[in-house]
Motif scaffolding. Structure first.
Motif, short mmCIF file in Angstrom:
data_model
loop_
_atom_site.label_atom_id
_atom_site.label_comp_id
_atom_site.label_asym_id
_atom_site.label_seq_id
_atom_site.Cartn_x
_atom_site.Cartn_y
_atom_site.Cartn_z
N GLY A 227 -14.19 36.07 65.45
CA GLY A 227 -14.99 35.43 66.48
C GLY A 227 -14.18 34.44 67.29
N GLN A 228 -14.63 34.20 68.51
CA GLN A 228 -14.04 33.20 69.39
C GLN A 228 -15.17 32.44 70.05
N ILE A 229 -15.07 31.12 70.03
CA ILE A 229 -16.07 30.26 70.65
C ILE A 229 -15.35 29.35 71.63
N TYR A 230 -15.74 29.42 72.90
CA TYR A 230 -15.15 28.59 73.94
C TYR A 230 -16.17 27.58 74.41
N LEU A 231 -15.93 26.30 74.12
CA LEU A 231 -16.72 25.22 74.68
C LEU A 231 -15.95 24.64 75.88
N HIS A 232 -16.59 23.74 76.61
CA HIS A 232 -15.95 23.22 77.84
C HIS A 232 -14.65 22.50 77.53
#
Length: 304
Positions: A227-232
């Motif tokens: 998984g990959q999670i991109y927040l600001h």
């Protein structure tokens, strides 16, 4: 009467072709680097009106500055223009890239921004190895914890103890990214992780951002193998390799080899499956050809 050559050398030649074909098919799957592959794009809905070309000049100057700095540093933030035409922008490369790889990645971003977003008031282009964003003065700000993009692997491994291993690794990542000032990679029992915060985020805020991204990954991806999670203001990535990390020239940490994404362009298993099936078909054809040639040579030998 013979044909002027022995069947044994011909058989060995075909064997060599078979082996060469297999190696040629196999190599790209383990050595290709995708640091410059697009992960997602974010484009403002509003475009700037620019009859005198003032915004375009300021944006071009910003891009030139950011790209030139990518040869020296992995994060740089600056502004160009004045008053209403002020544009703030930054770029950041993944912490494990060399200066040359950083430049190779960042130098592609201005063209992609123009191609994918046009002359919008704000844009963000995220590649696997780097990203760039800019905002015209007065553009609405968003929370650093806001999720911009996620992608989760299509393979699930529930009930295998994977989630416990992953969560332990997440805890290591959360503390590691703080103690290492914004970038950290680690692996724990075949779970490979990477976390990075925007270059101007302090250690404490970075830790909170990564913690939020970890919680998102646990909820959004569940028992997905990657998984990959991109927040600001930060992003995390994890991959589980129960049989060991693949041999490849690029890092095993940031890439999910097969995934379903919430927006933009995620990796697609279909292309990999097509390559594998195409390779198998080619190898199968060569095996049949090899057997046929061997039988022909044997028959010729028996006849003469």
């Amino acid at each position: 009467m013979g044909f002027g050559f022995s069947s044994k050398p011909f058989f060995l030649f075909l064997s060599f072709l078979l082996l060469s074909s297999f190696l040629e098919l196999y190599s790209p799957l383990v050595s290709a680097s995708d640091d410059t592959t697009l992960v997602y794009k974010g484009c403002a809905k509003q475009s700037f009106t620019d009859p005198a070309g003032i915004y375009s000049q300021a944006l071009s100057a910003l891009f030139q500055t950011l790209v030139s700095q990518s040869m020296k540093v992995k994060f740089y933030k600056t502004t160009t223009g004045t008053g209403q035409t002020t544009i703030t922008g930054l770029f950041q490369c993944r912490g494990d890239l060399s200066n040359s790889d950083c430049y190779n990645c960042a130098s592609r971003l201005p063209t992609l921004a123009d191609k994918l977003c046009g002359k919008t008031l704000a844009a963000r282009i995220q590649l696997y190895g780097c990203y760039m964003l800019y905002e015209v003065a007065g553009f609405a700000q968003i929370s650093g914890m806001e999720m911009l993009f996620k992608t989760c692997g299509s393979t699930n491994v529930a009930g295998t103890g994977f989630e416990e291993r992953r969560d332990t690794a997440f805890s290591v990542l959360e503390s590691g990214v703080v103690s290492n000032h914004g970038f950290y990679t680690t692996n724990y029992q075949s779970v490979y992780l990477l976390g990075q915060c925007e270059g101007d985020v302090g250690d404490s805020d970075c830790g909170e951002c990564v913690k939020s991204a970890v919680q998102r990954a646990q909820v959004e991806c569940g028992s997905s193998i990657s998984g990959q999670i991109y927040l600001h203001k930060c992003f995390i990535s994890y991959n589980y390799y129960p049989n060991g990390a693949p041999r490849r020239s690029s890092s095993p940490y940031p890439h999910s080899s097969s995934s379903s994404s919430s927006s933009g362009t995620g990796q697609n298993t279909g292309r990999t499956v097509a390559i594998i099936l195409g390779g198998a078909a080619s190898v199968g054809f060569l095996v049949i050809l090899l057997m046929f040639a061997r039988n022909v040579m044997k028959k010729k030998h028996d006849d003469y």
